[in-house]
Structures are given as C-alpha cells and as structure tokens.
Scaffold this motif. Sequence first.
Motif, PDB file in Angstrom:
ATOM      1  N   LYS A  93       0.821  -1.215   0.000  1.00 27.85           N
ATOM      2  CA  LYS A  93       0.000   0.000   0.000  1.00 27.85           C
ATOM      3  C   LYS A  93       0.859   1.271   0.000  1.00 27.85           C
ATOM      4  CE  LYS A  93      -4.150  -1.983   2.119  1.00 27.85           C
ATOM      5  NZ  LYS A  93      -3.790  -3.349   1.731  1.00 27.85           N
ATOM      6  N   GLN A  94       1.948   1.218  -0.727  1.00 24.76           N
ATOM      7  CA  GLN A  94       2.838   2.375  -0.871  1.00 24.76           C
ATOM      8  C   GLN A  94       2.714   2.903  -2.302  1.00 24.76           C
ATOM      9  OE1 GLN A  94       6.770   1.140   0.347  1.00 24.76           O
ATOM     10  NE2 GLN A  94       6.118   0.588   2.416  1.00 24.76           N
ATOM     11  N   ILE A  99       4.055   3.773  -8.097  1.00 25.14           N
ATOM     12  CA  ILE A  99       3.999   4.568  -9.330  1.00 25.14           C
ATOM     13  C   ILE A  99       5.396   4.723  -9.919  1.00 25.14           C
ATOM     14  CG2 ILE A  99       3.617   6.912 -10.213  1.00 25.14           C
ATOM     15  CD1 ILE A  99       1.168   7.060  -8.347  1.00 25.14           C
ATOM     16  N   ASP A 100       6.360   5.043  -9.089  1.00 20.12           N
ATOM     17  CA  ASP A 100       7.733   5.205  -9.587  1.00 20.12           C
ATOM     18  C   ASP A 100       8.236   3.917 -10.241  1.00 20.12           C
ATOM     19  OD1 ASP A 100       7.801   7.793  -8.701  1.00 20.12           O
ATOM     20  OD2 ASP A 100       8.910   7.355  -6.853  1.00 20.12           O
ATOM     21  N   ALA A 101       7.947   2.775  -9.616  1.00 18.35           N
ATOM     22  CA  ALA A 101       8.431   1.503 -10.158  1.00 18.35           C
ATOM     23  C   ALA A 101       7.757   1.180 -11.488  1.00 18.35           C
ATOM     24  CB  ALA A 101       8.174   0.383  -9.148  1.00 18.35           C
ATOM     25  N   PHE A 102       6.444   1.344 -11.548  1.00 21.50           N
ATOM     26  CA  PHE A 102       5.740   1.047 -12.802  1.00 21.50           C
ATOM     27  C   PHE A 102       6.155   2.020 -13.910  1.00 21.50           C
ATOM     28  CE2 PHE A 102       2.367  -0.959  -9.990  1.00 21.50           C
ATOM     29  CZ  PHE A 102       2.615  -2.249 -10.426  1.00 21.50           C
ATOM     30  N   LEU A 103       6.377   3.285 -13.546  1.00 25.11           N
ATOM     31  CA  LEU A 103       6.834   4.259 -14.550  1.00 25.11           C
ATOM     32  C   LEU A 103       8.188   3.860 -15.120  1.00 25.11           C
ATOM     33  CD1 LEU A 103       5.980   7.872 -13.341  1.00 25.11           C
ATOM     34  CD2 LEU A 103       5.279   6.769 -15.471  1.00 25.11           C
ATOM     35  N   TRP A 116       0.799  -0.456 -17.256  1.00 23.83           N
ATOM     36  CA  TRP A 116      -0.037   0.686 -17.629  1.00 23.83           C
ATOM     37  C   TRP A 116      -1.375   0.644 -16.900  1.00 23.83           C
ATOM     38  CZ3 TRP A 116       2.069   4.763 -19.383  1.00 23.83           C
ATOM     39  CH2 TRP A 116       3.128   4.719 -20.306  1.00 23.83           C
ATOM     40  N   SER A 117      -1.967  -0.540 -16.780  1.00 28.72           N
ATOM     41  CA  SER A 117      -3.246  -0.657 -16.068  1.00 28.72           C
ATOM     42  C   SER A 117      -3.092  -0.285 -14.600  1.00 28.72           C
ATOM     43  CB  SER A 117      -3.780  -2.087 -16.189  1.00 28.72           C
ATOM     44  OG  SER A 117      -4.121  -2.389 -17.521  1.00 28.72           O
ATOM     45  N   LEU A 122      -3.632   3.597 -10.044  1.00 35.24           N
ATOM     46  CA  LEU A 122      -2.908   4.329  -9.001  1.00 35.24           C
ATOM     47  C   LEU A 122      -3.044   5.838  -9.183  1.00 35.24           C
ATOM     48  CD1 LEU A 122       0.276   2.081  -8.929  1.00 35.24           C
ATOM     49  CD2 LEU A 122      -1.223   2.502  -6.950  1.00 35.24           C
ATOM     50  N   TYR A 123      -2.989   6.299 -10.445  1.00 34.49           N
ATOM     51  CA  TYR A 123      -3.159   7.732 -10.687  1.00 34.49           C
ATOM     52  C   TYR A 123      -4.564   8.191 -10.282  1.00 34.49           C
ATOM     53  CZ  TYR A 123       1.251   8.280 -13.293  1.00 34.49           C
ATOM     54  OH  TYR A 123       2.570   8.361 -13.657  1.00 34.49           O
ATOM     55  N   ARG A 124      -5.576   7.393 -10.608  1.00 33.41           N
ATOM     56  CA  ARG A 124      -6.943   7.772 -10.234  1.00 33.41           C
ATOM     57  C   ARG A 124      -7.090   7.789  -8.713  1.00 33.41           C
ATOM     58  NH1 ARG A 124      -9.536   8.385 -14.776  1.00 33.41           N
ATOM     59  NH2 ARG A 124      -9.222   6.969 -16.547  1.00 33.41           N
ATOM     60  N   MET A 125      -6.494   6.817  -8.062  1.00 29.77           N
ATOM     61  CA  MET A 125      -6.594   6.720  -6.612  1.00 29.77           C
ATOM     62  C   MET A 125      -5.920   7.908  -5.928  1.00 29.77           C
ATOM     63  SD  MET A 125      -5.264   3.599  -4.191  1.00 29.77           S
ATOM     64  CE  MET A 125      -3.541   4.076  -4.340  1.00 29.77           C
ATOM     65  N   THR A 126      -4.851   8.429  -6.536  1.00 36.08           N
ATOM     66  CA  THR A 126      -4.105   9.537  -5.925  1.00 36.08           C
ATOM     67  C   THR A 126      -4.516  10.897  -6.488  1.00 36.08           C
ATOM     68  OG1 THR A 126      -2.314   9.153  -7.524  1.00 36.08           O
ATOM     69  CG2 THR A 126      -2.113   8.110  -5.357  1.00 36.08           C
ATOM     70  N   GLY A 127      -5.605  10.925  -7.284  1.00 39.79           N
ATOM     71  CA  GLY A 127      -6.142  12.191  -7.767  1.00 39.79           C
ATOM     72  C   GLY A 127      -5.382  12.812  -8.918  1.00 39.79           C
ATOM     73  N   GLN A 128      -4.629  12.035  -9.667  1.00 40.34           N
ATOM     74  CA  GLN A 128      -3.860  12.554 -10.809  1.00 40.34           C
ATOM     75  C   GLN A 128      -4.604  12.223 -12.106  1.00 40.34           C
ATOM     76  OE1 GLN A 128       0.514  11.909 -10.480  1.00 40.34           O
ATOM     77  NE2 GLN A 128       0.029  10.809  -8.572  1.00 40.34           N
ATOM     78  N   ALA A 129      -5.668  12.994 -12.355  1.00 38.54           N
ATOM     79  CA  ALA A 129      -6.579  12.661 -13.448  1.00 38.54           C
ATOM     80  C   ALA A 129      -5.893  12.713 -14.815  1.00 38.54           C
ATOM     81  CB  ALA A 129      -7.772  13.617 -13.425  1.00 38.54           C
TER      82      ALA A 129
END
Length: 672
Positions: A93-94, A99-103, A116-117, A122-129
């Motif tokens: 739950k980090q 995000i850094d690892a998947f990027l 990508w999925s 993760l972006y939606r969960m952290t508000g990065q629309a």
Amino acid sequence: MDSSATATASPASEVSRIRGLIRRRDFAEALSAGEALLAEAPDNRDAWLFVAIAQRYLGRVPDALSTLAALERHHPRFSRLHEERGHCFVFLKQAPQAIDAFLLAVNINHALPASWSMLEGLYRMTGQAENATMAAGHVATLRKLPPVVVTATGQFIDGDLNAAESMVRSYLLQHGNEVEAMRLLARIGSARKVFDDAELLLAAVLELAPDYRLARTEYAEALLELHKYQDARRELDQLLREDPANRLYYQSLKATTLVGLGEHEEAIDLYRDILVATPADPDAHLSMAHALKTLGRREEAIDSYRKAAECRPGFGDAYWSLANLKTYRFAEDEVAQLRALQTAPAIAPADRYHLHFAMGKALEDQGEFAESFQYYELGNALKRAESAYRPEIIENNTRQQIEVCTREFFDSRRNAGAPDPDPIFIVGLPRSGSTLLEQVLASHSLVEGTQELPNVQQIVANLRGRDPDLNNPRYPRILSELQFEEYRKLGEQYLAATRVYRNGKPDPVPYFIDKMPNNFRHLGLIRLMLPHARIIDARREPMACCFSNLKQLFAQGQEFTYSVDDIARYYRTYLELMRHWDDVLPGWILRVHHEDVVDDLEGNVRRILKFCGLEFEPQCIEFHKTVRSVRTASSEQVRKPIYREGLDQWKHFEPWLEPLKVALGDALDRAR
C-alpha cells in the motif's frame, strides 16, 4: 519432477517449468525450484524474477524486494523486475513508490499492459486525473494490438530475441500480414544486424501503411545500415517534409547519409543547423569534426573534437579522434586530463577503451613507449572482450576459396563477367600504405578516388544467404554453380551501385578506386564478375603492419586487429590467399610494397600507372597537393609529402613484441 531435477535439466527447460508452476499458482514449489536453479546458475535473470514473484504471492514481500534488488545489480534494464517491484509496493500500500516503479518499467518497455493498467488505477486513486488519462490511452493502444504481438514486443525489448522471433513468426504464418507484427520482425532483424530482412519487411509495411512514420524512420535507418544512401535520403526527405516536429533526428540521419555519399560540405551544413538548436550535443560536434577532417580542414576539426569533449566529459571517442589525426599532439593539460580519466569510476566501457588508445598515442608521442604499450594492451583487451570474432571462420573460408578457385576453374570461365575496366581495387591489410596509393592514383586526371566501398561485401552477403553452416558455407561454393550470365549481372550490379560515389571530379573519368582492404578475400568473385578490373596489393612489412593495426581503434569492422594472435593469424592467412591468387591468376595483381614506395616514390608511381594503363602525370608525385576527401586513419598523413619516419616506428616497441614475432613465424620472410 521436483526441484532437485535442476542439476540435470537445462536452465532454459527449468525456467519453462518454473513459469508453468507460477501459472498454476504453485508458488511454494516455484520458489523452491527457482532457488535451486539460482544455486546452479546465479546469473539467470528469469530465475531471480520467478523467485521474487513466488515470494510476493507467499506474503514474503520484504524478501521479494531483496531478491529484486539483487536482480537489479545483474540486470538493471530488465523491465519486468521494475514491474514486479511495483506489484510489491502495491501489496504494501505504498502508492508513490509503486507509481515510480511502474513508470520506470514502462519507460524501459512500453509494451507492458499490466504496468499501464496499474498506473491508471494508481493515478486515479491519488487524484492525478491527467496522468490517469495518459495511462488509459496506452492501455487502449495496447488492447488494439494482437496480444501475441504485445507479448512478443515486450520480450524483444527485454532482450529475449529468440522467444520474440519465434512467437511473431508463428503469428504471421497463421494470420498473414499484420503491420505491427511485420514491423516487430523487422526490428528483431535489425537487432540481429540482418538489415536486408528488415529492409524488405519495412518496405512491405509501408505498402500497407504508407503514413506510418515510425516504420518509415526505421526503414531509412535500415537503408543506412545497408549503405543504400540514395534510397535513405529519399525517405528522410519525405519525413522532413511531413514531420517537422522530429526534424533534428531526421537531419542527423540525413547528415550521415550525405557523409556516406561523400557530400561532406552539405553534411557539415546540416550539423551546424543541428548545433544551433542543440549546441551542447557532443555527438553532433563529433560527427561534424569527422566530416571536417575528411575534407582536410584540420584546425576546424580539432576545434569540434574539443567541443565534443567539453560537452561530455569522459567522451572517449572525442579524445581518440584527436589522437587518430596522427599528426596531432596532446598538450600537457590534455595528457593530464586523459590520465585522470583512465581510472574515473563512471566511465562506460566503450569510452574507456577509446581513452586507453588515446592515452597510448599521447604517451608514444612523448617517447614513453613502455607505458604507451601498456595502454594499447588495455584498450585491445577491452575491445577484444566485446568482440565475437572467430579467426577459424576466416581461415576456413580461405581454404575453401583455394579449393573452389583453381586455375582450371578460371580458365573455363574466361569470357564471363562484365567487360568494363573501370574499377581499380586496392586490397591488403589496413595500415599497409593503401591510402597513400589511393591518393597517388586519385591525383591522376583519369582516376577518381572514392572510399572503402561496401559493395563487394554486400554481394558476398547476398551470395552467402542465411546459411548457418560455418564449416561448409554456401559462399564460396556457390561461385561454381553460377551461370556466365549471372557473373555479368553481378559485375553490372556492382558498377551501378558504385556510380553514386563517383562525383568527386568535375567531369566523369573512366576509372575509379575501391579501397576496401578486405576485398583480397574475394578476388575470385571480383575476377568472375569484373575480369578487366585492376588489382593492386598494398603490402607492408609484417611487424610494422601488424603493430600499426594493434594500436589502431577502428570505427567499425576489422575485428581481427585487437589481439596479437588474431592479427598474426590474419596476416598469415592473407599471405596464403594472395599467393594462391598469384598462382591461379598470374599477372593480374600488382604487388606494391610500402617500403619500396617510400624509398623510390617516382619509380613506383610510374610502375603503378603503367600497370593501370595510364600515362605518367607529374601531379601523381605531388599527391599531397591533391584536394579530395580522405576517410581513413591516414587522411592527415597523405596530405603531407612522403616521409620515412613511420617505417620503423614499431621498433620503439620491439622489447614487448616478441609474442607477435613468434605468432607471425615464417610470415616475416614470406611477406617478400
């Protein structure tokens, strides 16, 4: 079968078995088998990954992260290790770390749907629309492609060429032409340096999708690798018209094309345009310097080489290029900088061996021959370590040339080939005085100098085909199977393909020079397809020639020059094959010893011109005044009057060259 079987199973089959265990969710057995495989093969990339995956599914996430850290030390650019690390951080739950690892994973390998999925979620969960929309776009793009092509693309990017090729070929056989599958197969061909396959596949892709710019770019790149410069220029001109956003990259490719065509002034103009936009581009400075050097604009070249080194500290090629001017002498501060860079920890391997060779030359110029030799040895050892050169392949080919190309063989094909007498081939070893002979001949009003042309090598590659049998290859055996008409067509093909290089004199002239030294290995083919060509064998005393090669770092090719044993075996093979050509084609080849040319320039110039059917012209004696582009390591030396200093330079290093003498053996006498 249990994990103890890894002692007898091959690593590849065991990797396949462990992959199956993970798919069946038998994680405990997968972990045990993976650890057993690592005990046998500690560098096995997939075993490390499978151990980490099994550990994560078994709830041992800290252990999985430790395993991935170990894997990263061995394979830092393996995209799936970063993807798996992302999954571990999701488990913990980090979100930011995930995000850094998947990027990092998708930046290495864009064909990772799971990454990508996960990024989209993760972006939606952290508000990065906005970022979520971007990731969703990549997911949608990958979903439009056949899953097999996506999987194979990921394998290709991660270096699994065999698996990717097998998968995509099978897909194409089943489904016929599919643009992305064909393009991927072309990329695999390029990675394997089978550029003619890539060319054919990408041409077919562009027939199906003429607006596919990325495929057109890769097509132009393949054409460049094949030295099809006119065709590459056509594709790049179209890309420059249609895609100005990527103008700088297309300009850099076009500049390379112009250099290949000998149009160095235009190439320099393009490099200047590139440097206006990117003034700190070290590669552009380096490439422009090479073009300036070729035109004899020495001071400008030096300035550009120095700027390349300033833009990227530790840029080994920039320092070696200065040394490779031959007439350049490093200043004391430059020698100090070179010395400091020798042991700098962040220097890449390619930069390091360039720096070693440059340091060897700098110390040689200072008379520090013992230390100079040490650096030449270091540079050669590093370069040889990355080479796949196998001397037995050349030696086997020589034996087969001798078996196929007998005197009776040529007598029975006396009237074969194209009748044109245009080419003058200068053959031998590199660093044998061939550039001097080229400059002498190119100073004649009826002869044009070109460069070391790749065309004979390309014809040989086509005749050889994809034959994997190194013990009994298709070439030269195929020479005895060709019809007379085929010999003529090969000669006409060579003449047509080389015409593009014949633009160095204001008016067309009847003769031109092909100075590719390695063509001595293919004189049988040349005799069959161009029986009226002139052949000049540029020969240099063995110790001088071999040592000159050992201290030369070539831009590409000439892989036999990076060890004493390799260069000695190659020189001996050269003598053996040239003696054979003399026996079966008496009088066809003129042998010119470099030492004789230095001792009696005019006498040897008259002899060479007579052999070529040319009248004596005084400017051939004053060859250093001839203005033309020269692309070899001797470009600066042939712009000066002939000198004797180079004949015995190797003797400064004689105390360390006894192994070379021993390896050359009777070649020391047979060279004459």
